[in-house]
Scaffold this motif. Structure first.
Motif, PDB file in Angstrom:
ATOM      1  N   CYS A 130      41.110  72.269-137.096  1.00 26.78           N
ATOM      2  CA  CYS A 130      41.071  72.441-135.650  1.00 26.78           C
ATOM      3  C   CYS A 130      42.464  72.239-135.057  1.00 26.78           C
ATOM      4  O   CYS A 130      43.205  71.336-135.459  1.00 26.78           O
ATOM      5  N   HIS A 163      43.097  71.169-132.245  1.00 29.78           N
ATOM      6  CA  HIS A 163      43.131  69.985-131.393  1.00 29.78           C
ATOM      7  C   HIS A 163      43.565  68.780-132.218  1.00 29.78           C
ATOM      8  O   HIS A 163      44.720  68.402-132.210  1.00 29.78           O
ATOM      9  N   ARG A 164      42.662  68.200-133.001  1.00 32.93           N
ATOM     10  CA  ARG A 164      43.000  66.987-133.732  1.00 32.93           C
ATOM     11  C   ARG A 164      42.690  67.134-135.223  1.00 32.93           C
ATOM     12  O   ARG A 164      42.389  66.166-135.906  1.00 32.93           O
ATOM     13  N   CYS A 170      34.216  73.441-133.326  1.00 34.40           N
ATOM     14  CA  CYS A 170      34.586  72.170-133.921  1.00 34.40           C
ATOM     15  C   CYS A 170      33.604  71.089-133.469  1.00 34.40           C
ATOM     16  O   CYS A 170      33.248  71.010-132.293  1.00 34.40           O
ATOM     17  N   TYR A 218      34.019  67.903-133.353  1.00 36.18           N
ATOM     18  CA  TYR A 218      34.592  66.677-132.801  1.00 36.18           C
ATOM     19  C   TYR A 218      34.573  66.709-131.260  1.00 36.18           C
ATOM     20  O   TYR A 218      33.968  65.863-130.614  1.00 36.18           O
ATOM     21  N   HIS A 219      35.242  67.718-130.648  1.00 36.30           N
ATOM     22  CA  HIS A 219      35.261  67.791-129.186  1.00 36.30           C
ATOM     23  C   HIS A 219      34.843  69.167-128.679  1.00 36.30           C
ATOM     24  O   HIS A 219      35.044  69.495-127.519  1.00 36.30           O
ATOM     25  N   TRP A 256      35.851  72.355-129.338  1.00 36.69           N
ATOM     26  CA  TRP A 256      36.708  73.530-129.180  1.00 36.69           C
ATOM     27  C   TRP A 256      36.105  74.672-129.999  1.00 36.69           C
ATOM     28  O   TRP A 256      35.603  74.436-131.117  1.00 36.69           O
TER      29      TRP A 256
END
Ligand code: FES
Ligand SMILES: [Fe+2]
Lengths: 421, 164
Positions: free
Chosen positions: A80, A82-83, A100, A102-103, A105
């Protein structure tokens, strides 16, 4: 940057044991070979429809091969923007967007960032168009075989393959439609050995008589004779680190259609008829010559009716991925090839389990310090040049190993004096 | 498999058969193990994913008919099956045995398996769910089917050249 003097570790007739055991050398091999040159990743038939994807790898890295909405094949990194969470956990599927966990995206099948939740917080601080999934910069295919290169510039895939393209052509010619498919799923065989043990073994014609004698004994197989002292088969340096065992001289001596597959034309009448329909007078030669046995440096082995993909994980851990080739419009052959594949390769295969045992014992052996070097000298004095200008040797000679190492050295140490060249 | 048909094989007898089969495999008693199979036997270890539903279009780790079981055993007996020379040291547990029903007159038995394999490579734990089909032939129990769904089947597997 490296301090390893590779030139001193690779000689024309032997290589140093540390090349298989030194984690720093492994790390540099990933940089200079797997993350720079062309590496085989997958086959277009694994992602036939728009938005199809399959998770593949380049060395230890996870790479998603997708077919985007426009029909183009992409190699995206499973990371990802992002992170760095993994964006894809299923091994294959069809999706309009990778989301994703996690958050949240989301990414398009061509890797572009589609959006993220609560996006106001990012207003004015990031540019969406700059944040997509990482892409393998260059993607190219030959006869449906998809390769990726992390180098933005460099030799084209065709330049990389050189005369090894012939192997793909020969494989595809075995299909009445001139195409192969990779649709039979994959076996994944874990090997506690350095990846080069596998690479070298694939076209080492010296070992079959010994490692596989148990199969030849119980299965009435004629394969053993192809790798004997009196075999007219040859091994060949195709250039670029690509090597082969060319078994055609023996099959031509036999002169029987389907002899390469250990069968006769009357056992696969529909296939042979379709081949004659497609190729006319040329069919006989194709049916006699059979399939190639070619190692495409650094990670794709076309083993007659199987594909092997070597995935290095660490200096002494490797996964060998194996599948059966399927011929477009060759149903009658496909069933038989699948049966033969299941019997011979993979973790329980009558053939490959014993090769794997050898890689692993080799890896344990090379941990011993002395005599330090591994010998590659067999046939050095009887090398000859064929009509196409390739160096060839007797099928049991270590010419292919020397060819692999010569190329390896040019990649690892471009300034090498060329004691091995 | 209907799960309702009455067969003449009781749970206790089935269990004893599975334990014996496991013991013979662990002991590399190839002839005795081979003799447990019927003539129409199928010995199957799917590779994962779609392989578990269609071994005729997908590669399996192992998909032997009776003839290939014989070849496999003969290969082991040559003494030159390097991946079993020396033999793996094995011990397996067969547990959670259940009668699951009937398949064309054979009794379907389910069980869980946990095998510990020791080799120079290291120790490997093999676990899976097994499905057997048992049949009485000339008064003796035989198996016509053994399918092992390994818990690790979606991942890269070590060499598995012993009789699982
Ligand atoms: S890491 Fe993927 S959305 Fe945050
Ligand atoms: Fe081999």
């Amino acid at each position: 940057m490296t301090v390893t003097n590779y030139d001193a570790l690779v000689r024309p007739d032997r290589v140093h044991g540390s090349l298989y055991t030194d984690p720093e050398i492994f790390a540099e091999e990933m940089e200079r070979i797997f993350y720079r040159t062309w590496v085989y990743v997958g086959h277009v038939s694994e992602v036939p429809q728009p938005n199809d994807y399959v998770v593949k790898s380049i060395g230890p890295q996870s790479v998603i091969m997708t077919r985007d909405r426009a029909g183009k094949v992409n190699l995206l990194q499973n990371r990802c923007a992002h992170r760095a969470n993994l964006v894809c956990d299923a091994p294959r599927g069809n999706t309009r967007a990778f989301r994703c966990q996690y958050h949240g995206w989301t990414y398009d099948s061509d890797g572009a960032l589609l959006g993220m939740p609560y996006k106001q917080g990012y207003d004015g601080v990031i540019e969406k168009s700059e944040l997509g999934l990482g892409r393998v910069p260059r993607v190219a295919e030959y006869r449906g075989f998809v390769f990726g290169s992390f180098a933005a510039d460099g030799p084209s895939l065709l330049e990389h393959l050189g005369s090894a393209t012939d192997a793909f052509d020969r494989l595809c010619r075995l299909s009445p439609a001139g195409e192969v498919a990779v649709s039979a799923g994959w076996l994944q065989h874990r090997v506690a050995a350095n990846w080069k043990m596998l690479l070298e073994n694939e076209t080492d014609g010296y070992h079959p008589q010994f490692v596989h004698s148990s199969v030849f004994q119980v299965a009435n197989s004629a394969i053993g004779a192809l790798y004997g002292e009196s075999s007219t088969a040859v091994c060949r340096d195709l250039g670029g680190g690509h090597t082969e065992n060319d078994l055609r001289p023996e099959f031509r001596r036999l002169g029987v259609p389907m002899g390469w597959f250990g069968t006769t034309a009357d056992k696969v009448p529909n296939y042979v008829a379709r081949m004659r329909q497609s190729y006319g007078a040329g069919a006989e030669e194709i049916l006699i010559d059979g399939s190639p046995h070619v190692m495409i440096f650094p990670n794709l082995f076309i083993a007659e009716i199987q594909l092997f993909v070597i995935q290095p994980l660490s200096v002494n851990q490797t996964v060998q991925h194996v599948t059966c080739v399927q011929l477009a419009e060759g149903e009658e052959m496909n069933r038989r090839m699948l049966q033969q594949t299941i019997g011979s390769v993979g973790p329980a295969g009558l053939l490959l389990a014993d090769d794997t045992e050898m890689y692993e014992r080799n890896q344990r052996g090379v941990a011993s310090r002395l005599p330090e070097w591994l010998v590659l000298a067999r046939g050095l004095k009887r090398e000859r040049i064929d009509a196409d200008g390739h160096t060839i040797g007797n099928n049991t000679d270590e010419l292919t190993l020397r060819a692999i190492w010569r190329h390896w050295l040019t990649l690892m140490d471009p300034m090498a004096e060329g004691t091995a060249a | 498999m209907t799960g309702t048909t009455i067969t003449d094989i009781e749970l206790g007898e089935a269990e004893q058969f599975l334990y014996r089969e496991a013991r013979l495999a662990d002991a590399h008693d190839y002839d005795a193990w081979e003799a447990l199979w019927t003539d129409d036997a199928v010995y199957w270890v799917p590779a994962g994913g779609e392989s578990a539903t269609d071994p005729t279009t997908q590669v399996s780790v192992l998909f032997d008919n009776r003839s290939r079981i014989g070849t496999r055993i003969r290969q082991l007996k040559t003494g030159k099956r390097h991946s079993q020379s020396p033999n793996s040291s094995l011990c397996r547990l067969i547990t959670n045995v259940e009668l699951l029903g009937d398949h064309d007159g054979d009794t379907v038995v389910g069980a869980a398996m946990l095998a510990v394999e020791s080799r120079d490579r290291g120790t490997t734990i093999w676990a899976g769910r097994c499905e057997y089909r048992l049949r009485r032939v000339d008064g003796e129990l035989r198996m016509s089917w053994k399918k092992i769904l390994l818990v690790d089947r979606d991942r890269a597997l070590n060499t598995m050249s012993f009789l699982i």
